[in-house]
Design a protein around this motif. Sequence first.
Motif: not given
Length: 409
Positions: A300-304, A314-327
């Motif tokens: 996470h810090i590396s992503q920043m 960032n789960y680096e996958d749109e579907e995975e991000n949707r699962k966690h954040y709804g977007q």
Amino acid sequence: MANSCLFSIIVFVLVCGSVVGTRTNVFSAESHDDKTALETAATDGICASMVETQNYACEEHTVTTEDGYILSMQRIPSGRSGRTPGNKPPVLLQHGLLMDAITWLLLPPEQSLAFLLADNGYDVWLANTRGTKYSLGHVSLSPNDSAYWLWSWDELAAYDLPATFQHVHDQTGQKLHYVGHSLGTLIALASFSKNQLVNMLRSAALLSPIAYVGQLTSPLARYAAEDFLAETLYWLGVDEFDPRGEAVVNLLKDICNKPGVDCTNLLNSFTGKNCCLNSSIVDVFLDHEPQATATKNMIHISQMIRDRTITMYNYEDEEENRKHYGQPNPPVYNMTNIPSDLPLFLGYGGADALSDVNDVKLLLDSLKDHDGDKLVIQYREDYAHADYVMGDNAKQLVYNPLMAFFKLQ
């Protein structure tokens, strides 16, 4: 200070990792309940080893987060005069990445912030985040379970910080002052940006503030972030980022062979050139630190650093991000949402390679509409990252002004 062996562990703080091994720490795989943790800490905890030895009263506490982690806390209710707590204003101290509460106890009592606060009439509370030596408990998981390490600093902001705030507030019946260093500033800023915890807060002092980190100048940190070392460990199934693991030597050799990385003085290469450390303090540091964290937290810090953003993981996958954040993309922590009337003390240094001056300026720009009488900014041109917790002149240059700020709130 140029002994590369002495500082090899410190470099590994950001750039190395290892497999999870069997633990024998105070809060081990068997220590799932608060009672066991407190009984063990009474003889082998921070109070017994670092506070009572200096003739200060100390209490061991535990708090369980909403997601099941059992955290260790220490309370120094009075100074060496021994006066009872009374209605002393409480102060919560939160350490940085791969550190624990011993951060605030490294210097001699007349110089360490925790002891200074206690001697100056404050009720002092020390936090230890999940995964550190004294906060390895969980209601159902062992640190040897992969699931134990499935968190990043998002969870520290969402669960650890609220649990410690609430515990101090409940125990004292008062709003509290907060002091964070490094990652301890990031999780606070993230919470404040969501208008969380501020109802229990008198003021916050943020030392070496971390929000934006896209311009950090530490060659070791940038190399680690840009070359995906943490992700590589995660893909290999290494869930715990253990700075004292078996992989240190080989990975350190690899890093030191990279162009632009100077391993003759590793501490300064990592944190910036600290002006005011002495070797005896660094030796004390190495007796206790660094501590473990989650590999996911390092990612996470590396992503920043790479993306120059302050977002959730960032789960680096749109579907995975949707699962966690709804977007499709992780939500942003918007620093401009920090309440403008929240009293803030920001201390940063011109030599800091992690909390870089240019990144701090971005944070300050997001606070440009803050109430003028509620924002104190202290800049030390010669200070680097470690000076704020280990500098032999920090009492005069940082801690005295910080306590003066508290007295005004």
